[in-house]
Structures are given as C-alpha cells and as structure tokens.
Design an enzyme around this catalytic site. Sequence first.
Site, PDB file in Angstrom:
ATOM      1  N   LEU A 142     -12.878  -9.559   2.737  1.00 31.62           N
ATOM      2  CA  LEU A 142     -12.085  -8.672   1.892  1.00 31.62           C
ATOM      3  C   LEU A 142     -12.623  -8.809   0.476  1.00 31.62           C
ATOM      4  O   LEU A 142     -13.043  -9.894   0.062  1.00 31.62           O
ATOM      5  CB  LEU A 142     -10.598  -9.053   1.911  1.00 31.62           C
ATOM      6  CG  LEU A 142      -9.798  -8.784   3.188  1.00 31.62           C
ATOM      7  CD1 LEU A 142      -8.373  -9.303   3.032  1.00 31.62           C
ATOM      8  CD2 LEU A 142      -9.786  -7.309   3.562  1.00 31.62           C
ATOM      9  N   ASP A 143     -12.612  -7.723  -0.286  1.00 37.34           N
ATOM     10  CA  ASP A 143     -13.063  -7.787  -1.676  1.00 37.34           C
ATOM     11  C   ASP A 143     -12.177  -8.740  -2.474  1.00 37.34           C
ATOM     12  O   ASP A 143     -11.008  -8.964  -2.136  1.00 37.34           O
ATOM     13  CB  ASP A 143     -13.021  -6.401  -2.323  1.00 37.34           C
ATOM     14  CG  ASP A 143     -14.078  -5.463  -1.753  1.00 37.34           C
ATOM     15  OD1 ASP A 143     -14.987  -5.958  -1.055  1.00 37.34           O
ATOM     16  OD2 ASP A 143     -13.983  -4.249  -2.001  1.00 37.34           O
ATOM     17  N   LYS A 144     -12.723  -9.259  -3.556  1.00 40.87           N
ATOM     18  CA  LYS A 144     -11.991 -10.192  -4.419  1.00 40.87           C
ATOM     19  C   LYS A 144     -10.637  -9.620  -4.847  1.00 40.87           C
ATOM     20  O   LYS A 144      -9.626 -10.320  -4.851  1.00 40.87           O
ATOM     21  CB  LYS A 144     -12.848 -10.500  -5.659  1.00 40.87           C
ATOM     22  CG  LYS A 144     -12.150 -11.339  -6.718  1.00 40.87           C
ATOM     23  CD  LYS A 144     -13.039 -11.512  -7.939  1.00 40.87           C
ATOM     24  CE  LYS A 144     -12.298 -12.198  -9.067  1.00 40.87           C
ATOM     25  NZ  LYS A 144     -13.141 -12.349 -10.284  1.00 40.87           N
ATOM     26  N   THR A 146      -8.904  -7.204  -3.370  1.00 40.96           N
ATOM     27  CA  THR A 146      -8.087  -6.696  -2.264  1.00 40.96           C
ATOM     28  C   THR A 146      -7.150  -7.788  -1.769  1.00 40.96           C
ATOM     29  O   THR A 146      -7.534  -8.944  -1.653  1.00 40.96           O
ATOM     30  CB  THR A 146      -8.977  -6.208  -1.108  1.00 40.96           C
ATOM     31  OG1 THR A 146      -9.886  -5.222  -1.603  1.00 40.96           O
ATOM     32  CG2 THR A 146      -8.142  -5.592   0.005  1.00 40.96           C
TER      33      THR A 146
END
Length: 351
Positions: A142-144, A146
Amino acid sequence: MAAGGGAARRCWRSGAGLARAVRGVCGSARATAALRAEELAERLRKSEEQQREIPKDPTQRWLRELAAMSQQLQQVHPNVLAKILKQRTLYQNEEIVVIDKPYGLPVHGGPGIKNCIADVLPILAKMLENMRAEPLHLCHRLDKETTGVMVLARSKEAAEKIRLLFKTRQVEKIYWAVVLGDPDPVEGVVEIPIVEKEVKSHQSHYKMTLAPRFRVCPEDGRVVKARGDRHAERAVTRYRRLAAASACSLLQLQPITGVKHQIRVHLAYGLGCPILGDHKYSHWSKLAPQKLPELTLRRLKLEQSKARHLPLHLHAQRLSLPLGQPLDFVCKLPLFFQKTLRKLELDIPKD
C-alpha cells in the site's frame, strides 16, 4: 563549586525536559535509552515550536495533528511502532495477520525513511506470538499515504501462496476515495495501460502515466490504434460513485490489476478526477499543491495556500481472501477521512 552547582541544576532541568518529550512521543520509558541525546534535543525543540504555533482554526489544527502523527511514526523506537501495529490488528490465525495500516507509514524503506512496516515485522511477530516466532512477511503493498486493510503472512510458504492469489487476481480489493469533480459516467471501468515516465521540467522527476492503445485523430475524430509502449502494463479499475457534493465525489473502487499507483493515475488522468490530497498526480509537468475548487475550500474552511497539507483520501476499505474458506476483512475509515466527509456533506450510503 557554585558554578558547578548551577551547571548541575541546568543539566537537571534540561534532562527533565528531554525525558518529558520522549515520554510524550514514545509513551514508553524503555524507548528512552535507545534514542541519542542530540535526537532528543531536536525533538524537544520542534515540540516547543509546535506548541507555540498551534493554529486556532479547527481545520488547520486537524491538518497539523495529522502531519505530526505521520512524523511521529518516523521518530518512535521500532518497538513502539510494532506495538502500534499490534494494537491495529484486525484478525490473525495460524497463517496470516491482518492490520489496519495507519496514514503516513511507508511499507518499505528508502532514502529519508527511518521507520517502515517491513523493518518491524520481526518485532511484531514476537509481540503477537512468542520470542521464537518467525518474522512476518509482506504479501502486497500500500502507498505510504494510503490507509486500511493490509495482509501479512506468518511463514514464507503462506506469503508465496497469498502473493500468487494477488497475482492471479483471486483477491477482491475495495477502496474508497474522495475525488475532485464528478466522474462521467458515474459508474464504469477504466482500462488503460500504465507506464512510468520521466517528467522533464525545472524539477525533473518520474511519474506513472497512461499509455493508451487508441487515440482520436484531431482531423476527423476517428479512433485509431496508437503506437504501444512495450514497458506499459495492463491496468483495469472498476469504479462507482457513492455520493457527490461540494464539487467532490465519494467513489468505490475495485482495482482488477495491481500496477503501481494505478487507482491514482486512472482517476486523475483517465477520469479527470484526482483524489483529494493527491498533490503528485493533480499536475503532470510540475510538483505543486493540488488546486481546489472554491466551494471545496469553503466547505473545508481552508485557504488554497494551505492545501498542500491535505492528506491523500484513499482508503483500502475491504479485502476478500480465498484461503480455504473465504475471509472477508473490512476496515473502518480513519478519523481524518470521516471528518472530510462530514465537512463536504458527502453522505455514506447505508447499503
């Protein structure tokens, strides 16, 4: 002797202040011993500056608190971070551990990153099981910025099995996002390949972007096949509008494929509806804060000059994992996301 006594008193007062700063950030006396004195002094100075500059406006205060929380996760001792993740455990069995990933915490390390999820997996495994527990394993990313559902595996075998489920698209992932504008149509599928390209400007950088297979001829409006990019990856995203108000929309998203930044790119460049707080993909040729509609600014009680502080409003809301029997995990929205929905008057449908 008098001079020495004065120095001792000054040292005592300074040491007490440093100890209070560490307890406030880490919440644990055990973490104090692991932090260097210069880091403590810097943290105390920043803490005092923030105390002096607490905004009176509730929205500004909320944005400041969110930024501070993200910075705090980078400053705490790894044991403290592992404890935070343990408290955010949604589910665990003999094969997997499911956590609610907090905002601002990267999954992997990199330049300028002190703390990440990958680094504390051995500690988290011991906290959840015992001191001899095998380190947990990452299964997806997951993106930082998100938030939401994230699956970890207790063994290499389980991790490989789950990664295969993701690769073969047997895992159903549902995200929620607040976006600028209203998608047209309000429900559909975006199927446009994505590729990483260099943005050549006064600040050269790399971004993911669309690599469409077709284009429209400007002369006669015909749709013709475009020259393909051999590095482009197939990307498919289903979307559905759940609510619309204040020049924004709440969308439910289902990425069928798993390309880097897929949802953000499809929404910004495919539908023309960038995610609220996505400063990276709201522009192509420049690195600049997102430009918000006047109505949105009024509802958020925010000045455009402060828009750069808005967090990314993308949340991994649900994940269905077919491990023997289907496992369905739902993660509630973070508080900052809920506050934004109320401010923008975006009502969550009951169904």
